[in-house]
Design a protein around this motif. Structure first.
Motif, PDB file in Angstrom:
ATOM      1  N   ALA A   1      43.037  36.569  38.089  1.00  0.00           N
ATOM      2  CA  ALA A   1      44.352  36.659  38.718  1.00  0.00           C
ATOM      3  C   ALA A   1      45.178  37.804  38.139  1.00  0.00           C
ATOM      4  O   ALA A   1      46.048  38.335  38.820  1.00  0.00           O
ATOM      5  CB  ALA A   1      45.109  35.345  38.535  1.00  0.00           C
TER       6      ALA A   1
ATOM      7  N   LEU B   1      45.928  38.932  45.219  1.00  0.00           N
ATOM      8  CA  LEU B   1      45.358  37.590  45.197  1.00  0.00           C
ATOM      9  C   LEU B   1      46.484  36.562  45.281  1.00  0.00           C
ATOM     10  O   LEU B   1      47.631  36.870  44.996  1.00  0.00           O
ATOM     11  CB  LEU B   1      44.576  37.381  43.900  1.00  0.00           C
ATOM     12  CG  LEU B   1      43.535  38.443  43.559  1.00  0.00           C
ATOM     13  CD1 LEU B   1      42.964  38.202  42.182  1.00  0.00           C
ATOM     14  CD2 LEU B   1      42.423  38.432  44.608  1.00  0.00           C
ATOM     15  N   ALA B   2      46.135  35.325  45.673  1.00  0.00           N
ATOM     16  CA  ALA B   2      47.128  34.250  45.656  1.00  0.00           C
ATOM     17  C   ALA B   2      46.539  33.081  44.901  1.00  0.00           C
ATOM     18  O   ALA B   2      45.329  32.892  44.881  1.00  0.00           O
ATOM     19  CB  ALA B   2      47.503  33.836  47.074  1.00  0.00           C
ATOM     20  N   MET B   3      47.411  32.333  44.267  1.00  0.00           N
ATOM     21  CA  MET B   3      46.918  31.267  43.403  1.00  0.00           C
ATOM     22  C   MET B   3      47.615  29.953  43.732  1.00  0.00           C
ATOM     23  O   MET B   3      48.804  29.931  44.022  1.00  0.00           O
ATOM     24  CB  MET B   3      47.175  31.659  41.945  1.00  0.00           C
ATOM     25  CG  MET B   3      46.584  30.726  40.932  1.00  0.00           C
ATOM     26  SD  MET B   3      46.175  31.658  39.425  1.00  0.00           S
ATOM     27  CE  MET B   3      45.908  30.343  38.275  1.00  0.00           C
TER      28      MET B   3
ATOM     29  N   MET C   1      52.441  35.943  40.571  1.00  0.00           N
ATOM     30  CA  MET C   1      51.499  36.071  41.676  1.00  0.00           C
ATOM     31  C   MET C   1      52.254  36.401  42.964  1.00  0.00           C
ATOM     32  O   MET C   1      51.716  37.022  43.865  1.00  0.00           O
ATOM     33  CB  MET C   1      50.709  34.773  41.867  1.00  0.00           C
ATOM     34  CG  MET C   1      49.817  34.371  40.725  1.00  0.00           C
ATOM     35  SD  MET C   1      48.552  35.583  40.333  1.00  0.00           S
ATOM     36  CE  MET C   1      47.422  35.396  41.712  1.00  0.00           C
ATOM     37  N   ASP C   2      53.510  35.928  43.040  1.00  0.00           N
ATOM     38  CA  ASP C   2      54.333  36.184  44.223  1.00  0.00           C
ATOM     39  C   ASP C   2      55.023  37.537  44.140  1.00  0.00           C
ATOM     40  O   ASP C   2      56.057  37.753  44.778  1.00  0.00           O
ATOM     41  CB  ASP C   2      55.400  35.081  44.370  1.00  0.00           C
ATOM     42  CG  ASP C   2      54.910  33.957  45.268  1.00  0.00           C
ATOM     43  OD1 ASP C   2      53.914  34.159  45.972  1.00  0.00           O
ATOM     44  OD2 ASP C   2      55.534  32.882  45.255  1.00  0.00           O
TER      45      ASP C   2
END
Lengths: 365, 334, 354
Positions: free
Chosen positions: A50, A77-79, C253-254
Motif C-alpha cells: 500500500a 491503490l485502495a484499502m 490512501m485517500d
C-alpha cells in the motif's frame, strides 16, 4: 491494469525482521489471499504494498513501474481496513467523497461515482448517516464503497470480515466474491482464517514468520502442501500428524512403522528414502476410515461429538492424538476402541525438517 | 435546512485560508517527506517554547552572574557569584535583619511559614471537604460547585473582594459589630494580615485540591467498602485502614502540588496587602518582582539569582511529584 | 414533599440506620452550609456593594442591600433635604424633611407644608430609605476612565492567545502522538521539563527577551510567552493517542496530505479535548496578572486585571468604581463557571492541572 510484482522485499522494525525476501507476482485481475497465523507478517506485507510502510530492501513494482519511493496516495491503490477506519465525523457520503475531493475531481463525477457505488453496495438508504449510527455490516459495506469509488488499480483488504459475526461473515464473503467477479480488478486480501482463504482466493499465499511458505491455488495447497506447516494450516479440522519410521524401501514404495508397531506399505513415488529415516505422516481427519480388522491400529476414544451429519471422534493412538471425522451418525462412545486402516487414506509424508517427501494416494474409501 | 448555522458561517473564512495554504503545504510534504511534516507540526510550539521558556531559563544563569541596573545583557558586567554571596551574606542566619539582603531573608522566612501553614490547613480542609462531598449527598454537583467556585476567580478579583471585606467598614467588622465587638483595622496588623493571606489563599484554592482528592476517593472501588461492611468494620477503622491507605498516593501528589503552588504565592496577596504592613507579607515572588522591576534600586542580577534559588526548590518538588506519579502508575499496571 | 426532604436530608443516622442524627451528619451539614456562606458570601457581598453610592459605602454599620436615604426638594430651601420618619409625641408618624440639627433636637419641616418648623428629638426619627442601584458605578469607569480600553485589551489578549494556543498546541500534540521520529522523546522531555518552570522563575530574563524583540508595552508581549503551554500539549496528546492510526492510514490512501489529515481528520475528532483546553486557556489568560503587570507600563495597554490593581492601589481609592469593575472582571469567569463547570471539573479531576 493491476499487476503487482514483489522482488526480494524485506522489512524490519529496528533489529526485528518482519519480512524476509518476499518474492511474489500477482497478475491482473487475480484474487490473492495472504494467510497465516497472527504475527506472520501478512498485514505488514499488505501495508508495504500500500505504501504505508517503507520497505527496507527489495523492489515493489505496480504495472511494471517501480513504486518504492511513491507515496501511498500516489500508488493508485485502495484499502479496506480491519476496523474499517471510517471517518467518524463525516457522513457516509462525505466518507466516500473525501478521497475523490483530494484528487480534485469535478463535483459531478464525484456524485456519479458515489451514486454508482451506493447502488452496487445497496447503501443508498443511509448515505447521510454517520458511521456511528450504522451496524457492523453496514459499516463494512461503506468501507468497501470508499475503496470502490476510487477505481483503484488494486484493492487491498486487511481482514475485512474479522469484525462481523459468523453468519454475516459467510454472506459477505459470497458478496465479496461476486463483487470481484463484477469489477474484475486485482484484489489482495489478508486473513488468518483459512476457510476465507479457501473460498475466496484464486491463489493463496501462506506465510509464516515473515516468509512465504507456499503459493498456490486452494486445491493445490490442500492436495499437495509443500510442508508440514501448510498441511496443518489448510483444512479444518487440522491434519493429524503421526510419527513413523521407514523400515523397508523398494522402488516406488516404502514400508513404515508407526508408534505402537503397526506397519503399512505406502506408494512413495520418486521420493528418496533410507531405512531408518524418521518421518511424520499427515492424514486429514476426513480421510480416516474405520476398519473392522483387529490387526489395524486401534484408537481409544475419549470424546465423541455427534454433529448429526457427521461424527467427530477424538482418540489416542499409540500415545498420539488422533482426530477423525466420520460420515453420518455412528454408534460410538467415549472409551470405545476403534480400528483405523492407515493404508487406505491419502497420507502426506514429511521429513524431519517438515518438507513433504511424497503423498501416498490412498485407495479410496 | 437551507439556512447555514452560525458555526458553519464562521468556518467560511477559515476554510478559505486552508484551501490557500493547502497547495504549498503539499509541495512541502513532497520535498521533505512525512518525517519533515512532523518537524513542521512541531516547529511553532517548539519555537515559542525555545524563545520564551528555554532561552530565558538558560540566560537566567548568566543574568545571575552580572551586575548593574541595565536590562540588556550586553550592557551588564560579569561579576561571577557576587549576587549569590550578597544573598547569603548574613551574620546570623536566624535573624533576617542581620543579613545584607534582609528583604530576601524576610521573604524566605515569610514564604516558609506561609507554605507550612497554608499547605497543612489546605490539605486538612480539602480532605474534609472531599470526604463530605464523597458521601451520599443530594445535589452533590451543586455542593461541589460551591467549593470550587472561587478557584476560577482571578487573583486580582480575589484580592479585591477580601480587601473590601477586611477593611475598616467591611463585612467582617460588621459581623463583629453585630456581636457587640469593636471594629478593627485588620490589614494594618502584622499578625492578622499574615493570617489573612493564609485564609484568603485557602478560600481561593481549596476547591481545586478538594476536587482532586474527591477524584481519588471516587476511584476507590465500592466493593471494598461493601466487603468491610460485611466484616462489620467500624466506620473510623474503615477510614484509617481502607480510605486513607488507598488515597495516599493521590494525597501525596496533592501535597506536592500544593507545595509547588504555595512557594510561588504572589498575585492575590500582592493585591490584598502589597506585601505589607511593612514586610510582614512579603513573599519570594514579590521580592523577585520588586528587586527586578518595581523598586527604584532595581537589580535584575540579584532578582535572577533569587529566582534560580526558588527554581531549585521547585525542581526538587516537581521531581518528587513525578517520582510519586511514576510509582503510582507502575502500581496501577500491576 | 416528604420524599424530597428525606432525600435531601439523607444521613447516616445512629448505627447507620438512617434514623436520627449521627455526629457525622451534623458535621456534614455544618460544613456544607458554612461552606456555602463562606464561598459565595464574599462574592455576593461584592455584587451588592458595587451597586451602592459612595455615601452608602462609607456607612458603618453597612446595610446589606444598596439603600440610600431619600431626599426631597422643599420650597424655600436651596439644597435638597433628608427625609425622616418622625414619631410625634402623640405616637403618630410623619415624613418630615430635616432642616438642621441642634444638639439632640432636629428642626424639621413637612415637605407639603414648608412654613412650619417641627422640633423632634433625634432619637425619635429614622431616615426614610429606599433601594437604589448606583448603576453609574458601572457606566462611569467606562465613559470617563479607560476601563472600556482595558476590557478590550483583556478580550483581545484572551481570544488571540487562546486561538494561538489551540493551533500551536494541537499541531505539536499531533506530531508527538502520530509520528515516529528522531528526537521525539527529547521533545517530550523538554516540554515536560518546562512544566517545572513557572513564570516567577524566569521573569527577569524573559523580560529582557521581550524587550529585545520590541514587544515591551505590546499586547503581543503578553500573549506570546503564554501560548506554548505544556499542559495543553499534554491534554491534546493524550486525547490524540486514542484516535486509531488506521484512520490516518485510510486518509493517506485517500490521497490526503499530512496537513489535511491534521486539519480534516484529527482536529475534528479532538474537539472534546480542544474544548477543555479552550476553556482553561480563556480562564488562564483572562486571569493573568503578574506578566501583564511587568510587560505593560502604558495605561492604554493595561488589561482589566492590571488596571484594577493599579487603580485600587492609588491613594484615594474610589471603591465604588473599583467594586463595580471587579464585578465586570468576574463576569466572564462566572459565566464560564455556570455553563461549563462540568467540563472544568472533569478536566481537572482527569489531568490534575489548573
Amino acid at each position: 491494469m493491476g499487476e503487482i510484482k514483489l522482488t526480494d522485499v524485506k522489512k524490519s522494525f529496528g533489529a526485528l525482521a518482519v519480512l524476509k525476501d518476499i518474492d511474489l507476482h500477482i497478475r491482473h485481475g487475480e484474487f490473492v489471499v495472504f494467510v497465516g497465523p497472527s504475527g506472520c507478517g501478512k498485514s505488514t506485507l499488505l501495508r508495504t504494498i500500500a505504501g504505508l510502510e517503507k520497505v527496507s530492501g527489495g523492489e515493489i513494482e505496480i504495472d511494471g513501474k517501480r513504486v518504492n519511493e511513491v507515496t501511498a496516495a500516489d500508488r493508485g491503490l485502495a484499502m479496506v481496513f480491519q476496523s474499517y477506519a471510517l471517518y467518524p465525523h463525516m457522513s457516509v457520503r462525505q466518507n466516500l467523497a473525501f478521497g475523490l475531493e483530494n484528487s480534485n475531481m469535478p463535483k459531478a463525477e464525484i456524485t456519479e461515482r458515489i451514486n454508482e457505488a451506493a447502488r452496487m453496495l445497496e447503501i443508498e438508504a443511509y448515505m447521510d448517516r454517520r458511521p456511528g449510527q450504522l451496524s457492523g455490516g453496514q459499516r463494512q459495506r461503506v468501507a468497501i464503497g470508499r475503496a470502490i469509488v476510487r477505481r483503484p488499480t488494486a484493492f487491498l483488504l486487511d481482514e475485512p470480515l474479522s469484525n462481523l459475526d459468523a453468519e454475516l461473515r459467510v454472506s459477505t464473503r459470497a458478496e465479496l466474491a461476486a463483487l470481484h467477479g463484477r469489477l474484475g480488478s486485482t484484489m489482495i486480501y489478508v486473513t488468518h482464517d483459512q476457510v476465507e482463504a479457501m473460498t475466496l482466493a484464486h491463489r493463496i499465499v501462506v506465510m509464516r514468520a515473515g516468509k512465504i511458505e507456499q503459493v498456490g491455488t486452494p486445491l493445490e495447497l490442500y492436495n499437495e502442501p509443500a510442508n508440514r506447516f501448510v498441511a496443518g494450516f489448510i483444512g479444518a479440522p487440522h491434519m493429524n500428524f503421526l510419527k513413523a519410521e521407514v523400515v523397508a524401501v523398494s522402488a516406488g514404495s516404502a514400508t513404515l512403522t508407526f508408534a505402537g508397531g503397526y506397519r503399512a506399505d505406502l506408494q512413495s513415488g520418486q521420493a528418496k528414502l533410507q531405512v531408518g529415516d524418521k518421518v511424520t505422516v499427515g492424514v486429514r481427519p476426513q480421510h480416516l476410515v474405520v476398519s473392522g480388522d483387529p490387526q489395524h491400529p486401534a484408537a481409544k476414544l475419549y470424546l465423541v461429538e455427534a454433529l448429526g451429519s457427521e461424527t467427530v471422534v477424538h482418540g489416542d493412538i499409540g500415545g498420539e492424538k488422533l482426530l477423525a471425522v466420520l460420515p453420518g451418525q455412528q454408534r460410538l462412545n467415549a472409551g470405545d476402541r476403534v480400528h483405523f486402516d492407515l493404508s487406505k487414506p491419502v497420507l502426506h509424508v514429511f521429513d524431519d525438517n517438515g518438507h513433504r517427501l511424497f503423498t501416498h494416494p490412498g485407495s479410496g474409501g | 435546512m437551507t439556512t447555514p448555522s452560525l458555526s458553519s458561517l464562521l468556518m467560511v473564512p477559515v476554510n478559505a485560508v486552508m484551501r490557500i495554504i493547502e497547495a504549498p503545504l503539499r509541495r512541502l510534504q513532497k520535498a521533505t517527506g512525512i518525517g519533515g511534516m512532523a518537524a513542521f507540526f512541531l516547529a511553532p510550539n517548539m519555537l515559542i517554547f525555545g524563545i520564551f521558556v528555554l532561552l530565558p531559563l538558560v540566560i537566567n544563569f548568566v543574568y545571575s552572574m552580572t551586575g548593574g541596573t541595565a536590562f540588556f545583557l550586553s550592557e551588564r558586567d560579569f561579576i561571577g557569584g557576587a549576587q549569590y554571596s550578597r544573598l547569603f551574606e548574613c551574620q546570623n542566619y536566624l535573624d533576617p535583619m542581620s543579613c545584607q539582603e534582609d528583604a530576601f531573608w524576610t521573604a524566605v522566612g515569610n514564604t516558609f511559614w506561609f507554605v507550612v501553614l497554608q499547605v497543612s490547613l489546605m490539605i486538612l480542609t480539602a480532605l474534609i471537604t472531599a470526604l463530605i462531598l464523597n458521601r451520599e449527598l443530594a445535589a452533590r454537583s451543586f455542593w461541589r460547585a460551591v467549593f470550587f467556585f472561587p478557584v476560577l476567580l482571578s487573583p486580582v478579583v480575589v484580592g479585591l473582594i477580601w480587601k473590601w471585606i477586611l477593611q475598616r467598614q467591611g463585612l467582617l467588622n460588621f459581623g463583629l459589630y453585630q456581636f457587640g465587638m469593636d471594629p478593627y483595622t485588620w490589614l494594618t496588623d502584622r499578625n492578622w494580615t499574615f493570617a489573612a493571606t493564609i485564609g484568603v489563599s485557602l478560600w481561593a484554592h481549596m476547591g481545586f485540591y478538594a476536587l482532586i482528592i474527591l477524584a481519588g476517593l471516587q476511584a476507590i472501588p465500592k466493593d471494598l467498602y461493601e466487603a468491610a461492611e460485611m466484616d462489620g468494620t467500624k466506620p473510623a477503622r474503615v477510614f484509617w485502614r481502607i480510605t486513607l491507605p488507598l488515597l495516599a498516593p493521590n494525597l501525596l501528589v496533592v501535597v506536592v502540588l500544593a507545595l509547588i503552588k504555595s512557594v510561588q504565592v504572589f498575585d492575590e496577596i500582592y493585591v490584598l496587602t502589597g506585601g505589607g504592613p511593612g514586610t510582614s507579607t512579603l513573599f519570594l515572588t514579590q521580592y523577585i518582582y520588586e528587586t527586578g522591576f518595581a523598586s527604584a534600586l532595581r537589580n535584575p542580577g540579584l532578582a535572577a539569582a533569587a529566582s534560580i534559588l526558588m527554581g531549585g526548590v521547585l525542581v526538587v518538588l516537581t521531581l518528587i511529584q513525578l517520582g510519586i506519579g511514576r510509582r503510582g502508575e507502575s502500581k496501577g499496571k500491576r | 414533599m416528604g420524599n424530597v426532604a428525606r432525600f435531601i436530608l439523607r444521613r447516616r443516622g445512629a448505627h447507620g440506620s438512617g434514623k436520627g442524627w449521627h455526629w457525622t451528619d451534623v458535621f456534614t451539614w455544618v460544613w456544607l452550609i458554612g461552606g456555602l456562606i463562606i464561598m459565595f458570601g464574599p462574592a455576593v457581598w461584592l455584587v451588592f456593594s458595587s451597586l451602592k453610592t459612595p455615601a452608602a459605602l462609607a456607612e458603618f454599620p453597612p446595610s446589606i442591600l444598596p439603600y440610600v436615604t431619600s431626599q426631597a426638594t422643599v420650597e424655600g430651601y436651596d439644597k435638597p433635604l433628608m427625609l425622616y420618619n418622625a414619631t410625634m409625641p402623640d405616637g403618630s408618624t410623619r415624613v418630615l424633611a430635616e432642616v438642621r440639627r441642634i444638639g439632640l433636637v432636629a428642626q424639621m419641616v413637612d415637605p407639603n407644608a414648608p412654613g412650619e418648623i417641627v422640633k423632634v428629638n433625634i432619637n425619635d426619627r429614622s431616615p426614610v430609605r429606599t433601594m437604589s442601584f448606583a448603576t453609574n458605578n458601572y457606566t462611569e469607569p467606562f465613559v470617563h476612565f479607560d476601563f472600556l480600553r482595558y476590557l478590550w485589551n483583556s478580550v483581545f489578549v484572551t481570544v488571540v492567545a487562546t486561538l494561538i494556543t489551540l493551533v500551536v498546541n494541537s499541531m505539536a500534540a499531533f506530531a508527538l502522538s502520530k509520528y515516529e521520529f528522531k528526537g521525539r522523546s527529547l521533545a517530550m522531555l523538554v516540554i515536560l521539563a518546562t512544566l517545572m518552570v513557572p513564570l516567577s522563575v524566569i521573569m527577569v530574563p524573559l523580560y529582557s527577551i521581550i524587550s529585545t524583540l520590541g514587544l515591551f508595552n505590546s499586547l503581543w508581549g503578553v500573549i506570546l510567552p503564554t501560548v506554548a503551554t505544556p499542559t495543553g500539549v499534554f491534554i491534546l496528546r493524550q486525547y490524540m493517542l486514542t484516535i486509531p492510526d488506521e484512520l490516518l492510514d485510510a486518509a493517506r490512501m485517500d490521497k490526503a496530505s499530512e496537513w489535511q489529515i491534521y486539519w480534516r481528520i484529527v482536529l475534528p475528532l479532538t474537539a472534546p479535548a480542544l474544548a477543555v483546553l479552550a476553556i482553561f486557556s480563556v480562564v488562564w489568560r483572562w486571569n493573568d496578572f503578574l506578566w501583564p503587570l511587568i510587560v505593560l507600563s502604558r495605561r492604554e495597554l493595561y488589561t482589566l486585571q492590571v488596571g484594577l490593581s493599579i487603580y485600587s492601589g492609588e491613594l484615594n481609592v474610589q471603591w465604588h468604581f473599583i467594586l463595580a469593575m471587579t464585578v465586570v472582571t468576574m463576569i466572564p469567569v462566572v459565566l464560564v463557571f455556570i455553563f461549563l463547570q462540568r467540563f472544568i471539573t472533569t478536566g481537572i479531576a482527569g489531568t490534575g492541572l489548573k
